[in-house]
Design an enzyme around this catalytic site. Structure first.
Site, PDB file in Angstrom:
ATOM      1  N   ASP A 255       0.878  -1.164   0.000  1.00  0.00           N
ATOM      2  CA  ASP A 255       0.000   0.000   0.000  1.00  0.00           C
ATOM      3  C   ASP A 255       0.921   1.221   0.000  1.00  0.00           C
ATOM      4  O   ASP A 255       2.097   1.127   0.353  1.00  0.00           O
ATOM      5  CB  ASP A 255      -0.951   0.010   1.207  1.00  0.00           C
ATOM      6  CG  ASP A 255      -2.136   0.964   0.962  1.00  0.00           C
ATOM      7  OD1 ASP A 255      -2.079   1.758  -0.005  1.00  0.00           O
ATOM      8  OD2 ASP A 255      -3.113   0.925   1.739  1.00  0.00           O
TER       9      ASP A 255
HETATM   10  C1  BGC Z   1      -4.913   3.473   0.067  1.00  0.00           C
HETATM   11  C2  BGC Z   1      -5.032   2.491  -1.083  1.00  0.00           C
HETATM   12  C3  BGC Z   1      -4.845   3.227  -2.387  1.00  0.00           C
HETATM   13  C4  BGC Z   1      -3.483   3.924  -2.364  1.00  0.00           C
HETATM   14  C5  BGC Z   1      -3.180   4.709  -3.625  1.00  0.00           C
HETATM   15  C6  BGC Z   1      -3.638   4.284  -0.011  1.00  0.00           C
HETATM   16  O1  BGC Z   1      -3.648   5.296   0.940  1.00  0.00           O
HETATM   17  O2  BGC Z   1      -4.975   2.778   1.281  1.00  0.00           O
HETATM   18  O3  BGC Z   1      -6.276   1.863  -1.055  1.00  0.00           O
HETATM   19  O4  BGC Z   1      -4.963   2.341  -3.460  1.00  0.00           O
HETATM   20  O5  BGC Z   1      -3.459   4.845  -1.277  1.00  0.00           O
HETATM   21  O6  BGC Z   1      -3.989   5.812  -3.721  1.00  0.00           O
END
Ligand code: BGC
Length: 726
Positions: A255
């Protein structure tokens, strides 16, 4: 580019990695053998906020990821979260995943995935960061709207076709957030403590289904910790369960900012690092991405001889496999954006997911030609904007008030003022929500207008602001925000013909529920929201959604809160908060039934404008733990509609305590008035099994079981008792 030199008469000289006629695994090995150490290191970490480099020298293009999961996110700048200011990145906003789950229709999930994949293709994206399948453990979780409810079986059945639909376009689905990311507050510091049994029975099945049934090509690690290791580089979750036990051959993506330790990232199964917070840009490093854990720090450890390229090659093989599935896939369609078919899909999914929770005195559908008063901020507020990474720049979003005004004689009263922010991450909302009136002035207006109306339709609930249904934080309490309860009570005094449409991804407390004759769960349903809601309210569409989670009367009725385990306990001296899932496998209806607590609305509940009769006509023991049940469903009312046959299993004799019942099969049946159909539900041994911690595997114990068949977890019409022999 390279490829041109290898066509025509020279075709026989194609290097293996470019030769379509060769098996992919052979091409991967060939490509790997040609890559330098720098090229290998380059492909396993980001080069911008959302992209990673390919291998230009060999003709592998850059790999672009995108959020996910409800539409294709607008482009941001190369190194910043700010909007890039493109004019070609508006999209269709599909209903949030809670709504998709509420359709209880895997065909809708397939349609969703296919449509979204086409939008991604058109926008040049190769990896869609979605869907999310974390289990709804508490209604306070700010991100439940991005997930598929509380039941592992329902989420599993819905995630697989979504993944297959996206990937049928040559776009990878990156299932998230693996695993145990069940609340947002302190999400970088929460260490989840959970029994193996609850992990395998409740929190992992949807991920497993995404991998084994859906064939997902990517999976995203979550921010939180499990067994004191961050989940983006967690030996148990990634190496043992995902890659060894489930044989996942795709890519584990971190993530954004979820990678914290170079050596753990090397050893514990992370394949690609994204979104890490290096401040090189402000401190003058030439390329901040070089400071990523899986960039120069990793290269140094290899050069120093601490690591061989064994782990690196495994990561690169997976990345190359992803290339062959996406960027290097031959004959990919071009995709299309904001097409009529995508709007049509968004509308159908929305209409199938809306849940009619209550309908007394036949208040709904609304009769035509009547005066309708619409009340509430959510009738005029865009819900595709906000909420965190799933925020979209929708080409259009039909608001409920506009949809009503287009079809009926409609008046409007604001009722309450919630959040009037006009833009989110650079995307502006269409209509000004600015209103300086006091709460009592707003209530007085609503009450005056309600006196004149035949019906009052109140669009309330939550929104996508911080501490509501939004990423990064959880809700602070279970009650409706912004004084909505006072408005509802005041209206009820002058006009009891009130319909409450709750717009949210979570259940909310409804202290007035017994006095309001009609309640509809309207979710966040994207571009076509007003259209879909008004179609249901006016009876143009017969609602057929069923709740994908339990609707507690009060927060204390939810296991996580009853046992005081949320949000956890800070350890002294370290930034870690331990959250023990003490309720074990008893999540959602499993907890309610164990404690004999009645919910306001049960898991699987949802009404229709028609009536159905359901009965199990026959059942068969197919041997080897397989059973079949023939269920006849008849539409006994006056309009066409759909009913969901739900089959739950109860294990009556077991060496461990099991839930009173668990969903193990379902089917949605569409019927004309008077029509009947027989559906056959099949269950296998896995439906009778529990995760046995002693043997670290699933096990079905011989003994008596019951198959409970009905149209909601609290409305069982048939009980069949059978015995599983040793
Ligand atoms: C989120 C993800 C997301 C990623 C990119 C993160 O903060 O938890 O779900 O895909 O950011 O935006």
């Amino acid at each position: 580019m390279l490829l041109c030199a290898w066509t025509g008469a020279h075709a026989q000289q194609l290097p293996v990695y470019l030769d379509d006629s060769k098996p992919v695994e052979q091409r991967i090995e060939d490509a790997l053998s040609r890559m330098t150490l720098d090229e290998k290191i380059a492909v396993i970490h980001a080069q911008s906020k959302f992209s990673a480099p390919g291998v230009k020298r060999l003709g592998f293009p850059d790999l672009w990821t995108t959020d996910g999961p409800h539409g294709i996110r607008p482009d941001v700048l190369w190194d910043e979260w700010e909007q890039a200011g493109q004019t070609n990145d508006s999209c269709v906003a599909f209903p949030a995943l809670t709504c998709l789950a509420a359709s209880w229709n895997p065909a809708m999930a397939r349609l969703y995935g296919e449509s979204l994949g086409e939008e991604a293709l058109y926008r040049g994206k190769h990896v869609l960061l979605g869907p999310g399948v974390n289990i709804n453990r508490t209604p306070l979780n700010g991100r439940n709207f991005e997930y598929m409810g509380e039941d592992p079986f329902l989420a599993s059945q819905m995630v697989a076709p979504y993944v297959q639909g996206v990937q049928s376009n040559g776009v990878a689905s990156c299932v998230k957030h693996y695993a145990l990311n069940n609340d947002e507050e302190n999400r970088f510091n929460v260490n989840v403590v959970v029994s193996d049994r609850a992990l395998h029975e409740i929190y992992l099945p949807a991920f497993k289904a995404a991998v084994q049934q859906g064939g997902a090509w990517a999976i995203m690690g979550s921010y939180n910790l499990y067994k004191n290791e961050h989940c983006c580089h967690n030996a148990t979750l990634l190496n043992k369960i995902l890659k060894h036990d489930w044989q996942f051959d795709g890519v584990v993506v971190s993530d954004w900012g979820g990678t914290h330790d170079t050596e753990q990232a090397i050893k514990n199964g992370l394949d690609m690092e994204f979104g890490s917070w290096t401040n090189g840009l402000t401190e003058g490093a030439s390329n901040a991405y070089d400071s990523y854990h899986l960039a120069l720090p990793y290269k140094k450890l290899i050069q120093q001889g601490k690591y061989s390229v064994k782990e690196l090659d495994d990561k690169v093989r997976r990345v190359l496999r992803l290339y062959y599935r996406t960027t290097m896939k031959k004959n990919k369609p071009v995709g299309f954006l904001c097409s009529e078919s995508h709007y049509d899909a968004a509308l159908r999914i929305a209409e199938e997911g809306i849940v009619l929770l209550k309908n007394e005195r036949g208040l709904l559908p609304l009769k035509q030609g009547k005066r309708i008063l619409v009340v509430g901020e959510n009738a005029i507020k865009m819900m595709t904007v906000g909420g965190g990474s799933s925020s979209l720049k929708a080409q259009k979003e039909i608001l409920p008030l506009d949809a009503f005004a287009a079809q009926c004689s409609t008046d409007y009263a604001r009722g309450y003022v919630g959040d009037t922010v006009q833009s989110y991450n650079g995307v502006k909302v269409g209509r000004s929500l600015y209103d300086m009136r006091t709460p009592s002035e707003l209530i007085a207006e609503a009450v005056e207008k309600a006196k004149q109306a035949d019906y009052v339709v109140f669009f309330g609930g939550l929104n996508k602001s911080d501490y509501q249904d939004s990423e990064g934080h959880d809700r602070k309490d279970y009650a409706l925000p912004y004084g909505q309860n006072a408005v509802i009570e005041a209206i009820l005094k002058v006009n009891p013909r009130l319909v409450f449409v709750n717009i949210s991804g979570n259940a909310v407390e409804m202290p007035w529920a017994s006095k309001v004759p009609a309640i509809v769960q309207g979710w966040f349903i994207g571009s076509e929201s007003g259209e879909a809601l008004v179609n249901v309210l006016l009876g143009k569409v017969n609602p057929s959604g069923k709740l994908p989670f339990s609707w507690y009367k009060q927060l204390a009725d939810c296991g996580a809160h009853a046992l005081g385990t949320y949000p956890g306990t800070w350890r002294s001296g370290v930034r870690i908060i331990d959250e023990e899932y003490k309720e074990g496998v008893f999540v959602g209806y499993r907890w309610l039934e164990k404690q004999n607590i009645k919910p306001l609305f049960a898991f699987g509940h949802g009404l229709s404008y028609t009536t159905f009769a359901m009965n199990c006509q026959a059942w068969r023991d197919m041997g080897n733990g397989q059973y079949q049940f023939d269920v006849k469903v008849k539409n006994t009312g006056k309009c066409a509609g759909a009913e969901v046959v739900q089959l739950y299993i109860a294990d009556k004799e077991c060496s461990v305590e099991r839930p009173k019942k668990e969903l193990k099969a379902f089917a949605k049946v569409f019927l004309q008035p008077g029509e009947s159909k027989v559906v056959t539900l099949t269950i296998g041994r896995e439906a009778l099994s529990f995760y046995d911690e002693a043997v670290h595997d699933w096990r079905a114990e011989a003994g008596t079981f019951e198959a409970l068949i009905g149209n909601a977890s609290d409305n069982i019409s048939d009980k069949i008792t059978f015995k599983l022999k040793d």
